[in-house]
Design a protein around this motif. Structure first.
Motif, PDB file in Angstrom:
ATOM      1  N   ILE A 259       0.841  -1.201   0.000  1.00 58.24           N
ATOM      2  CA  ILE A 259       0.000   0.000   0.000  1.00 58.24           C
ATOM      3  C   ILE A 259       0.875   1.250   0.000  1.00 58.24           C
ATOM      4  O   ILE A 259       0.601   2.224  -0.718  1.00 58.24           O
ATOM      5  N   TYR A 260       1.947   1.228   0.784  1.00 52.69           N
ATOM      6  CA  TYR A 260       2.863   2.379   0.809  1.00 52.69           C
ATOM      7  C   TYR A 260       3.446   2.647  -0.579  1.00 52.69           C
ATOM      8  O   TYR A 260       3.583   3.804  -1.006  1.00 52.69           O
ATOM      9  N   GLU A 261       3.775   1.586  -1.297  1.00 55.38           N
ATOM     10  CA  GLU A 261       4.347   1.749  -2.638  1.00 55.38           C
ATOM     11  C   GLU A 261       3.375   2.433  -3.594  1.00 55.38           C
ATOM     12  O   GLU A 261       3.804   3.141  -4.509  1.00 55.38           O
ATOM     13  N   LYS A 267       3.401   9.932  -5.745  1.00 58.71           N
ATOM     14  CA  LYS A 267       4.347  11.024  -5.505  1.00 58.71           C
ATOM     15  C   LYS A 267       5.299  11.231  -6.686  1.00 58.71           C
ATOM     16  O   LYS A 267       5.680  12.355  -7.003  1.00 58.71           O
ATOM     17  N   VAL A 268       5.660  10.145  -7.340  1.00 56.45           N
ATOM     18  CA  VAL A 268       6.661  10.215  -8.409  1.00 56.45           C
ATOM     19  C   VAL A 268       6.041  10.485  -9.779  1.00 56.45           C
ATOM     20  O   VAL A 268       6.583  11.263 -10.572  1.00 56.45           O
ATOM     21  N   TYR A 269       4.876   9.863 -10.039  1.00 61.28           N
ATOM     22  CA  TYR A 269       4.349   9.869 -11.404  1.00 61.28           C
ATOM     23  C   TYR A 269       3.023  10.612 -11.597  1.00 61.28           C
ATOM     24  O   TYR A 269       2.624  10.831 -12.745  1.00 61.28           O
ATOM     25  N   CYS A 270       2.339  10.985 -10.529  1.00 62.68           N
ATOM     26  CA  CYS A 270       0.978  11.515 -10.668  1.00 62.68           C
ATOM     27  C   CYS A 270       0.856  12.900 -10.024  1.00 62.68           C
ATOM     28  O   CYS A 270       0.508  13.010  -8.832  1.00 62.68           O
ATOM     29  N   PRO A 271       1.136  13.951 -10.766  1.00 59.79           N
ATOM     30  CA  PRO A 271       1.165  15.313 -10.199  1.00 59.79           C
ATOM     31  C   PRO A 271      -0.130  15.738  -9.520  1.00 59.79           C
ATOM     32  O   PRO A 271      -0.087  16.442  -8.495  1.00 59.79           O
ATOM     33  N   SER A 281       1.496   9.694   3.177  1.00 59.91           N
ATOM     34  CA  SER A 281       2.685   8.858   3.422  1.00 59.91           C
ATOM     35  C   SER A 281       3.213   9.029   4.839  1.00 59.91           C
ATOM     36  O   SER A 281       3.876   8.139   5.382  1.00 59.91           O
ATOM     37  N   LYS A 282       2.904  10.158   5.453  1.00 63.36           N
ATOM     38  CA  LYS A 282       3.346  10.415   6.830  1.00 63.36           C
ATOM     39  C   LYS A 282       2.638   9.512   7.833  1.00 63.36           C
ATOM     40  O   LYS A 282       3.097   9.379   8.972  1.00 63.36           O
ATOM     41  N   TYR A 283       1.514   8.900   7.429  1.00 65.79           N
ATOM     42  CA  TYR A 283       0.804   7.987   8.317  1.00 65.79           C
ATOM     43  C   TYR A 283       1.583   6.678   8.514  1.00 65.79           C
ATOM     44  O   TYR A 283       1.363   5.964   9.495  1.00 65.79           O
ATOM     45  N   PHE A 284       2.457   6.358   7.556  1.00 67.11           N
ATOM     46  CA  PHE A 284       3.081   5.042   7.502  1.00 67.11           C
ATOM     47  C   PHE A 284       4.362   4.967   8.323  1.00 67.11           C
ATOM     48  O   PHE A 284       4.987   5.980   8.626  1.00 67.11           O
TER      49      PHE A 284
END
Length: 297
Positions: A259-261, A267-271, A281-284
């Protein structure tokens, strides 16, 4: 009596299922002393299965009552849903079935999910109506447990058409069934958390199939939005005194690499979804970032 036969739409069949439960109670007692694969268990396991099969044969084709009894009778013995009784894995399907048998088991569980969702049965007693949702969760958990086991042995599992189609129907039937039976389930506070937990895992698997098969991020896939919304809901639940005791589900999700991935993909591919993904992501668990970096090397 938990299962009064006069309440059953198929009393002759239900009588055999109830008889099977009597053997299950004996098996539970013996299990305090020996594992399921012990020879002392064999006659009781055989009689339980025999009564189950007799009941199944007497049901009309449009009844899924046997699916309910399948779960209550066999889930702990065969580790259905990935959780065996008292961690006894001696008869867990993942250990006793061949690779081909395990794949066939996947197909059969998907079929049971479909039947439970579409061929309902009106055995109107609390022990059944209040547990239908929970038993659907057990079956869907088994589908996901099989995928995890298969992924460990073959990274190509998410390219397999049979597994993909089976999972696609599993997701559809779970959502419909949840809408109907979650409001009737016992332990409402727990099961509301379970429902979000299940939907997060289901979304993650749907996206894994899509990403592996297209080799693209698929930023417009609705499951990313579903996942973001459900992660926010789950985080709020974890802070709410009404739901705070369900730590197993919170820890499972916020320590889940798969799920984190998906958040990292955003974050990397979807503006358009990047900023939300950064916040979520800070929840993880921060250690997950280190694991993703190791996988990328």
């Amino acid at each position: 009596m938990e299962f009064p036969l006069e309440k059953s739409p198929n009393p002759k069949a239900s009588e055999h299922f109830v008889n099977a439960m009597q053997y299950k109670f004996m098996i539970i007692s013996i299990h305090r002393l020996v594992d399921y694969d012990n020879f002392l268990m064999t006659p009781f396991l055989n009689k339980m299965k025999e009564e189950y099969e007799k009941g199944k044969e007497l049901l009309p084709k449009d009844s899924a009552e046997d699916v309910y009894w399948y779960v209550i009778l066999f889930r702990g013995i065969h580790g259905i849903g990935g959780i065996p009784d008292d961690y006894d894995m001696s008869l867990a399907y993942e250990n006793i079935l061949s690779k081909e048998e395990y794949k066939q088991h996947y197909i059969e569980i998907v079929n049971k999910i479909k039947r439970l969702a579409t061929n309902d049965f009106n055995f109107d007693v609390p022990r059944i109506t209040q547990y239908k949702y929970e038993f659907m969760v057990n079956l869907v958990d088994e589908v996901m447990a099989i995928l995890i086991d298969e992924y460990k042995s073959s990274k190509e599992i998410f390219l397999n058409k049979d597994y993909k189609e089976g999972f696609k129907s599993t997701y559809k039937y779970y959502k419909n069934f949840s809408n109907k039976y979650l409001p009737q389930a016992n332990k409402q506070n727990k099961n509301k958390v379970v429902d979000i937990y299940m939907k997060l895992h289901l979304s993650s698997y749907v996206l894994s199939f899509k990403i592996h098969q297209t080799r693209k991020a698929n930023c417009d896939n609705i499951e990313y939005r579903n996942m973001i919304n459900n992660l926010k809901i789950l985080k709020q639940m974890s802070l709410n005194p009404k739901y705070k005791n369900q730590t197993f589900y919170y820890e499972n999700i916020f320590n889940n690499l798969m799920i984190y991935e998906k958040m990292k993909v955003l974050k990397v591919y979807c503006p358009k979804l990047k900023n939300e993904a950064i916040e979520i992501s800070k929840y993880f668990n921060p250690q997950l970032e280190k694991k993703t970096l190791k996988k990328e090397k």
